[in-house]
Design a protein around this motif. Structure first.
Motif, PDB file in Angstrom:
ATOM      1  N   VAL A 174      -5.525  -0.589  -3.829  1.00 38.20           N
ATOM      2  CA  VAL A 174      -5.815   0.810  -3.730  1.00 38.20           C
ATOM      3  C   VAL A 174      -6.827   1.848  -2.662  1.00 38.20           C
TER       4      VAL A 174
ATOM      5  N   TYR B 270       1.350  -1.128  -0.153  1.00 34.22           N
ATOM      6  CA  TYR B 270       0.023   0.105   0.219  1.00 34.22           C
ATOM      7  C   TYR B 270       0.757   1.062  -0.065  1.00 34.22           C
TER       8      TYR B 270
ATOM      9  N   SER C 271       0.138   3.616  -2.595  1.00 32.69           N
ATOM     10  CA  SER C 271      -0.224   5.523  -2.312  1.00 32.69           C
ATOM     11  C   SER C 271       0.670   6.194  -2.131  1.00 32.69           C
TER      12      SER C 271
END
Length: 501
Positions: free
Chosen positions: A332, A212, A216
């Motif tokens: 996401v 992640y 991100s």
């Protein structure tokens, strides 16, 4: 539900919930405590009296120090308060020492450090998306989430009866999750890195954090379909994350690296010689496997169907299933990350090496955040939390705690089901007939294990039967929850899109 509405509308409801559960923890001080009480007393003595070079070699007690260095320093800090309560508890050779002042210190140290957990829950509540029509509806999911976390039955009995410091550690994890929801990525990474050096069991969910944060934070541009623009990769950001992890690791392991003690520390942290299964079978795949193996061996078919004995198992199996979804677009967004984290935790619990039954909380607590936003997640949460919490019952095997654990579990379960059903009353039912039948089966199981079996002739010859029945029955529900969550991820809407209402 009018009371709920009034409470949710009050400006002080969170403080009231926190103070109320703290009072309950104080009332539980005189209850039974497990060998973990002596474990932590011994660690207080080791860190207080011995130089750092001997912390991970000391073996006077069988309960040797086997947590990462940050937890050792945590015990060291507590020991300097403990000496004002009862200095006798800090003597290394004073094995199995207990006194009323030692009990009070140990219990209050858990209650006091739970302040971090309370703060983390408060921060997580800010991240919940409430309804938009009216103040009461906006606050209700946050109120329910606060109860599900602050008053979590499993955490109460494991920390404040059985005795451990999970609240403090879960506080670090929930706070790191909240920071990622708030897009404070570096702070979230820092908190998780610190957590890993407090207790290494959180390595189970590290893949979710790694993927992640890489996707991100280290990529600065995302396409409309949710995929990243590969030319937007930021070396500055990935370097900042790497530096945070490196500095935390250096602070934790650096002194022991200088002492050439890292192999000794790792041998304590990862004792694979203990075997595949814990003494108390955790309700996971291996519990089901062991029972099947035993049944087939009795009828002479185990060599044909399962081979001889327990199969060779690599510890890496614990995370293999959790990785599958992490390598796709499913990770996401913070909620996608949270779903992947829960899958990692559950996969590790089901297939991991020497899993302790208490590790189920690693999935239950973060799933609480999703349960107040979607009906499907609420359904999975209720099945998982009910079976997972019931699987902890054998931890409290003394008679005085029997009514306490039954009453607390009933109150928490009834509130969880009723509040989430009310929250999603306009959507489909949370349970189908099969799930309802399974959950109701926990009642007869408890009657058989606690009230009927002790009066049978099998009690002396087969004392393990209640534990076996509990573990196997709960393993079915936990495995079902894992499958249901996994399927919901695989069949969910594409990244960047939502289902039409």
């Amino acid at each position: 539900m009018a009371v709920l509405g009034i409470a949710a509308g009050s400006a002080n409801w969170f403080t009231a919930l926190a103070l109320g559960v703290t009072l309950l923890k104080c009332l539980l001080i005189p209850t039974y405590h497990s060998t973990d009480f002596e474990v932590h007393r011994n660690w207080l003595a080791i860190t207080h009296n011995l130089p750092i070079s001997q912390w991970y070699y000391e073996a006077t007690s069988e309960w040797t120090l086997d947590y990462p260095p940050f937890f050792a320093w945590f015990e060291y800090a507590l020991s300097h308060v403990a000496k004002y309560f009862d200095p006798e508890m800090l003597k290394v050779h004073n094995l199995n020492y207990s006194s009323s002042r030692t009990l009070l210190f140990q219990r209050f140290s858990v209650i006091f450090t739970d302040a971090l957990f309370v703060y983390a829950v408060y921060e997580c509540c800010k991240c919940i998306e409430g309804k938009k029509s009216g103040k009461e509806l906006t606050e209700k999911p946050k109120f329910i989430l606060s109860v599900l976390l602050l008053w979590n039955f499993g955490l109460l009995i494991v920390d404040h009866i059985h005795f451990q410091y999970n609240g403090f550690l879960f506080g670090l994890m929930l706070l790191s999750i909240a920071r990622l929801f708030q897009k404070r990525h570096v702070e979230g990474a820092f908190l998780f890195a610190v957590l890993l050096h407090f207790k290494h069991i959180y390595l189970y969910v590290a893949p979710a954090y790694g993927v992640y944060l890489l996707r991100s934070y280290c990529f600065t541009a995302v396409k409309p379909d949710g995929s990243v623009r590969w030319n937007s990769f930021s070396f500055v950001r990935v370097t900042s994350l790497g530096l945070v992890v490196f500095l935390v690791t250096a602070l934790s392991l650096g002194p022991f690296l200088a002492l050439n003690q890292l192999p000794q520390i790792f041998s304590r942290l990862f004792p694979f010689k203990r075997g595949l299964c814990h003494a108390y079978w955790a309700p996971n795949f291996w519990a089901l496997y062991n029972v099947l193996d035993k049944v087939l061996s009795v009828i002479g078919l185990n060599d044909k169907w399962l081979g001889s004995g327990v199969p060779a198992c690599s510890p890496a199996l614990s995370d293999s299933l959790g990785h599958l979804r992490l390598h796709s677009d499913g990770c996401v967004g913070p909620r996608g990350f949270l779903r992947c984290l829960i899958l990692c935790a559950l996969s590790s619990f089901l297939f991991g090496w020497h899993v302790h039954e208490k590790a189920i909380l690693l999935a239950i607590l973060p799933l609480s955040l999703l349960s107040v936003e979607k009906a499907d997640d609420a359904s999975i949460f209720l099945i998982l939390t009910t079976t997972g919490h019931y699987s902890l019952f054998p931890l409290l095997f003394t008679a005085p705690e029997l009514p306490i654990k039954i009453l607390l579990m009933l109150l928490f379960t009834i509130y969880s089901i009723s509040s989430l059903k009310t929250l999603f009353r306009k959507e489909k039912p949370l349970f189908n007939w099969m799930e309802t039948f399974y959950l109701l089966g926990l009642g007869p199981l408890e009657i058989c294990c606690e009230f009927l079996f002790p009066f049978t002739s099998w009690k002396l010859k087969y004392p393990f039967i209640p534990l076996l029945l509990t573990s196997v029955y709960c393993a079915v529900g936990i495995t079902y929850s894992w499958l249901k969550l996994y399927v919901s991820v695989l069949t969910g809407p594409p990244v960047g899109k939502t289902k039409k209402k």
